[in-house]
Design an enzyme around this catalytic site. Structure first.
Site: not given
Length: 587
Positions: A245-248
């Site tokens: 989960l990128d830049a979550v």
């Protein structure tokens, strides 16, 4: 639970799980919407063939055999076959047994940030190949996919629908009020937070946390949630076993807050976790939150959120210690490192496609030491990216260099190589799951010509290899790339056979002074003990604390798992060569 559709869809799901999911939907979108959304939630089960045979699914079991390679889809190409095919050929031939999984950085159509400005989440960029290529790679390795939740490309169909006022995209993009006080919003960039765009309704200001091309998504829309749940099931059907989960941390925004780590951001992740537990429990969630340690580990929740988080303090701490010649800070940090909740793990790394974040050093090193570290990286040919603080000033956010380049030694290249290998041996030995960036595997120097071409600091760490060039280097055992690649694959394969390196095996720091970083790893059943020793200085270090080590390992001869040689405990003292790394185990 009024709907018969819900009843038929959830017969294999416990009532406790149903209550938890309904509670999370209510927390996010209101009690009055909860039943309708729960109905919609379970109508998804079975899509793409995922979750149909739920009784046959089981959670993934993690062991010391697990290690992750981080790479772009086109990291190795020959100009003929799809880069995905070339990557599969390279990894199958050279990396089986060393790595169990491959993190393929965003391979979807994109417009900026080398993939993290996604145009279409359900397509493979034609420059890399197609979904058949991805599936073939999944036959050899488990795969990690990125899910970019905070933003999409300004050239995406969703944003075009928003501009035109067409559903569902019209509900997916987060607008902002230019008159609102947004001074407390925490950001990783110095660029404007709001960007004006012309729409069918006139000029509108859109949140752009990362860049004008990366438009933020509006998670107050339940339609957006279900769009991403559908994408998750699609990825699971195509071999995704780890979902990054990128830049979550920036996902949910509320005016008047810093818009970072908000409770509803955590609630979304927990809901995704609940969803995966129902439809694809073999998939793990990894959160990417490059922030101070206590903020970072909050994404474990109570063992009900992420399965794994990056160990973000490790890369800059190791870099600082090895460049400054002291193990003091990393020893103190590791000694106070609480183990993750049961079933959760750290992902240990030194380098990724991004730079080396320095926010995780907050509370560990003082401001002057961080600024001095930034100067050291500049001195070794790297760059420093800045972020804007609340008072309008700027401070280092990220150090841009390959990890090999950052630890290089201008006057003595061999010493720089030893310093780099010491750093890698630390990361591979620490409690958790190791992850290795392709350029660390190949000892890639700073790609300065790339920065000149693109004007972006991060390009320094994103060189793409021609397969013929790389193969020639790797076949040359006297080249830096060949020597370090051989070291890496050999050490990873040895590591995989050691139960003391199981992610759940205990870790205990051993105090041997400021020059040596030392810790014990002990297997779950106590049958294997490995003592890990690392000299952080550019010269030999002698220690009179041999008896301390003897309390962990019997006197006499022990084996160093890194070199394969023996290490004697017969004398009162011992010596470590410059930047020497040892994994000592009883013969």
């Amino acid at each position: 639970m009024k709907s018969s559709a819900i009843t038929s869809s959830v017969k294999h799901v416990s009532s406790a799980k149903l209550k938890t999911i309904r509670k999370r939907l209510a927390n996010l979108y209101g009690v009055e919407e909860a039943d309708t959304l729960l109905d919609r939630f379970f109508h998804m089960i079975g899509r793409y063939g995922v979750g149909v045979n739920r009784t046959n699914l089981s959670s993934k079991v993690i062991s010391q055999k697990d290690a992750v390679l981080i790479t772009y889809a086109d990291m190795v190409s020959d100009g003929k076959a799809h880069p995905f095919s070339t990557l599969k050929e390279f990894c199958t031939a050279r990396l089986k047994g060393a790595f169990s999984a491959i993190h393929i950085l965003p391979f979807y159509p994109w417009t900026s940030d080398d993939g993290f400005s996604v145009v279409d989440y359900r397509e493979v960029d034609k420059r890399y190949g197609n979904w058949d290529d991805v599936s073939r790679l999944s036959e050899e390795f488990e795969l990690m996919f990125d899910l970019v939740l905070n933003h999409c490309s300004s050239k995406s169909p969703w944003f075009r629908e928003y501009v035109s006022g067409i559903e569902p995209g019209s509900n997916y993009i987060l607008e902002g009020d230019e008159e609102a006080d947004l001074s407390s919003v925490v950001r990783p960039r110095a660029s404007p937070l709001l960007t004006p765009y012309q729409t069918r309704k006139g000029e509108r200001h859109v949140w752009t946390t990362f860049s004008a091309d990366q438009v933020d998504l509006d998670w107050t829309s339940p339609d957006l949630l279900f769009e991403f749940l559908d994408i998750i099931m699609f990825y699971a059907s195509l071999g995704c076993r780890i979902l990054r989960l990128d830049a979550v941390a920036f996902l949910w925004k509320e005016i008047g807050t810093n818009c970072l780590h908000l409770p509803k951001t955590h609630e979304v992740i927990k809901l995704i976790r609940n969803f995966i537990e129902v439809v694809a429990p073999e998939v793990l969630i990894l959160t990417e939150t490059n922030v101070p340690h206590q903020e970072n580990i909050s994404y474990f929740g109570k063992g009900d959120e992420a399965h794994a988080v990056y160990q973000f303090s490790l890369p800059p701490l190791l870099l600082h210690g090895l460049l400054k010649g002291t193990a003091k800070h990393v020893t103190n940090w590791a000694a106070h490192l609480a183990p993750p909740p049961k079933g959760c793990h750290f992902l240990n790394f030194t380098a990724s496609h991004d730079g080396i974040g320095v926010r995780p050093l907050e509370g560990i090193l003082d401001t002057d030491e961080i600024l001095s570290l930034a100067d050291e990286v500049r001195g070794n040919g790297g760059h420093v990216s800045m972020r804007k603080l609340e008072d309008g000033s700027e401070f280092p956010y990220e150090l841009n260099a390959t990890y090999y380049g950052a630890l290089s030694h201008k006057k003595d290249p061999e010493l720089g190589k030893k310093r780099f290998l010491c750093s890698q041996a630390v990361a591979l030995a620490m409690k958790g799951i190791p992850a290795v960036y392709f350029h660390s595997l190949c000892a890639t120097p700073n790609y300065t010509e790339g920065v000149k071409e693109t004007g972006h600091n991060r390009t320094i760490n994103r060189k793409k290899w021609k397969s013929e060039e790389l193969e020639t280097l790797l076949e040359d055992e006297e080249s830096n790339s060949g020597e370090i690649f051989e070291w890496y694959t050999r050490v990873l394969r040895r590591r995989a056979s050691c139960p003391a390196f199981h992610p759940d095996a205990s870790q205990k720091v051993i105090e041997l002074g400021d020059e040596i970083f030392a810790f014990e790893r002990r297997s779950l059943d106590g049958s294997q003990v490995i003592i890990c020793l690392f000299n952080f200085l550019p010269h030999e270090v002698k220690s009179n604390q041999k008896q301390t080590l003897a309390s962990y390992l019997s006197n006499g001869s022990v084996k160093d798992l890194i070199s394969g040689g023996e290490f004697s405990f017969d004398n009162e003292s011992f010596a470590l060569r410059p930047y020497q790394a040892l994994w000592l185990c009883q013969n």
